[in-house]
Scaffold this motif. Sequence first.
Motif, PDB file in Angstrom:
ATOM      1  N   GLN A   1       0.807  -1.216   0.000  1.00 26.69           N
ATOM      2  CA  GLN A   1       0.000   0.000   0.000  1.00 26.69           C
ATOM      3  C   GLN A   1       0.842   1.268   0.000  1.00 26.69           C
ATOM      4  OE1 GLN A   1      -3.261   0.020   2.684  1.00 26.69           O
ATOM      5  NE2 GLN A   1      -4.054  -1.889   1.890  1.00 26.69           N
ATOM      6  N   GLY A   2       2.158   1.125  -0.164  1.00 25.40           N
ATOM      7  CA  GLY A   2       3.031   2.291  -0.250  1.00 25.40           C
ATOM      8  C   GLY A   2       3.443   2.896   1.074  1.00 25.40           C
ATOM      9  N   LEU A   3       3.150   2.233   2.180  1.00 22.53           N
ATOM     10  CA  LEU A   3       3.498   2.793   3.490  1.00 22.53           C
ATOM     11  C   LEU A   3       5.005   2.904   3.678  1.00 22.53           C
ATOM     12  CD1 LEU A   3       0.884   0.859   5.663  1.00 22.53           C
ATOM     13  CD2 LEU A   3       0.808   3.268   5.004  1.00 22.53           C
ATOM     14  N   PHE A   4       5.736   1.853   3.340  1.00 23.48           N
ATOM     15  CA  PHE A   4       7.185   1.909   3.483  1.00 23.48           C
ATOM     16  C   PHE A   4       7.792   2.876   2.474  1.00 23.48           C
ATOM     17  CE2 PHE A   4      11.523   0.462   2.509  1.00 23.48           C
ATOM     18  CZ  PHE A   4      12.092   0.687   3.756  1.00 23.48           C
ATOM     19  N   THR A   5       7.275   2.904   1.262  1.00 20.26           N
ATOM     20  CA  THR A   5       7.773   3.832   0.242  1.00 20.26           C
ATOM     21  C   THR A   5       7.646   5.272   0.723  1.00 20.26           C
ATOM     22  OG1 THR A   5       7.192   2.306  -1.526  1.00 20.26           O
ATOM     23  CG2 THR A   5       7.490   4.617  -2.152  1.00 20.26           C
ATOM     24  N   LYS A   6       6.510   5.601   1.288  1.00 20.66           N
ATOM     25  CA  LYS A   6       6.285   6.954   1.809  1.00 20.66           C
ATOM     26  C   LYS A   6       7.273   7.265   2.932  1.00 20.66           C
ATOM     27  CE  LYS A   6       2.775   9.879   3.914  1.00 20.66           C
ATOM     28  NZ  LYS A   6       1.432   9.932   4.476  1.00 20.66           N
ATOM     29  N   TYR A   7       7.450   6.322   3.841  1.00 18.80           N
ATOM     30  CA  TYR A   7       8.383   6.543   4.946  1.00 18.80           C
ATOM     31  C   TYR A   7       9.823   6.651   4.439  1.00 18.80           C
ATOM     32  CZ  TYR A   7      11.442   5.830   8.840  1.00 18.80           C
ATOM     33  OH  TYR A   7      12.469   5.977   9.738  1.00 18.80           O
ATOM     34  N   LEU A   8      10.219   5.783   3.517  1.00 20.65           N
ATOM     35  CA  LEU A   8      11.578   5.814   2.985  1.00 20.65           C
ATOM     36  C   LEU A   8      11.850   7.149   2.285  1.00 20.65           C
ATOM     37  CD1 LEU A   8      14.206   4.174   2.625  1.00 20.65           C
ATOM     38  CD2 LEU A   8      13.287   3.393   0.447  1.00 20.65           C
ATOM     39  N   THR A   9      10.900   7.652   1.528  1.00 26.21           N
ATOM     40  CA  THR A   9      11.047   8.948   0.867  1.00 26.21           C
ATOM     41  C   THR A   9      11.258  10.052   1.897  1.00 26.21           C
ATOM     42  OG1 THR A   9       9.704   8.208  -0.992  1.00 26.21           O
ATOM     43  CG2 THR A   9       9.923  10.593  -0.702  1.00 26.21           C
TER      44      THR A   9
END
Length: 143
Positions: free
Chosen positions: A74-82
């Motif tokens: 759901q993009g949760l890690f992607t958002k946090y990594l960004t």
Amino acid sequence: MRNKYVATCTDPDLYETTKWFIAHSYQLRAGWTQHPHMKAYIRLALIGVDGHLGRGGLCKSFQIANITVATRGQGLFTKYLTFAESEVARSPDVHYLYVESVLNKRLAAFLLRRGYTERKFGIGPSSFYKCFEDESYVASIST
């Protein structure tokens, strides 16, 4: 008065704790923190990176040592990594983001596509790091 971020972290918000760790990079620290649907063990530590060695052969890095996401895809890690990348890129002292012991092949491929370098130690899982000393990256996230 003892700083609450020394050795352990009790702040419940992953994003605020990440920002605080990096902004206060004069002191190395580590701790568990969380955000709705994510829990992570993060640290600010010294690391030796081939070809990019700082004072004494070690560089300061922000490390994601363990992360659990409740719902994958759901993009949760992607958002946090960004977010973490942008904080590291803005830091005058912290130049590396390090994701430790990646067990998920999909995540490993994602990190490589994002420009991370794989670091393998023996037969264990790979870790990944990215250098943010490049001025062009800082300029690209400032707009």
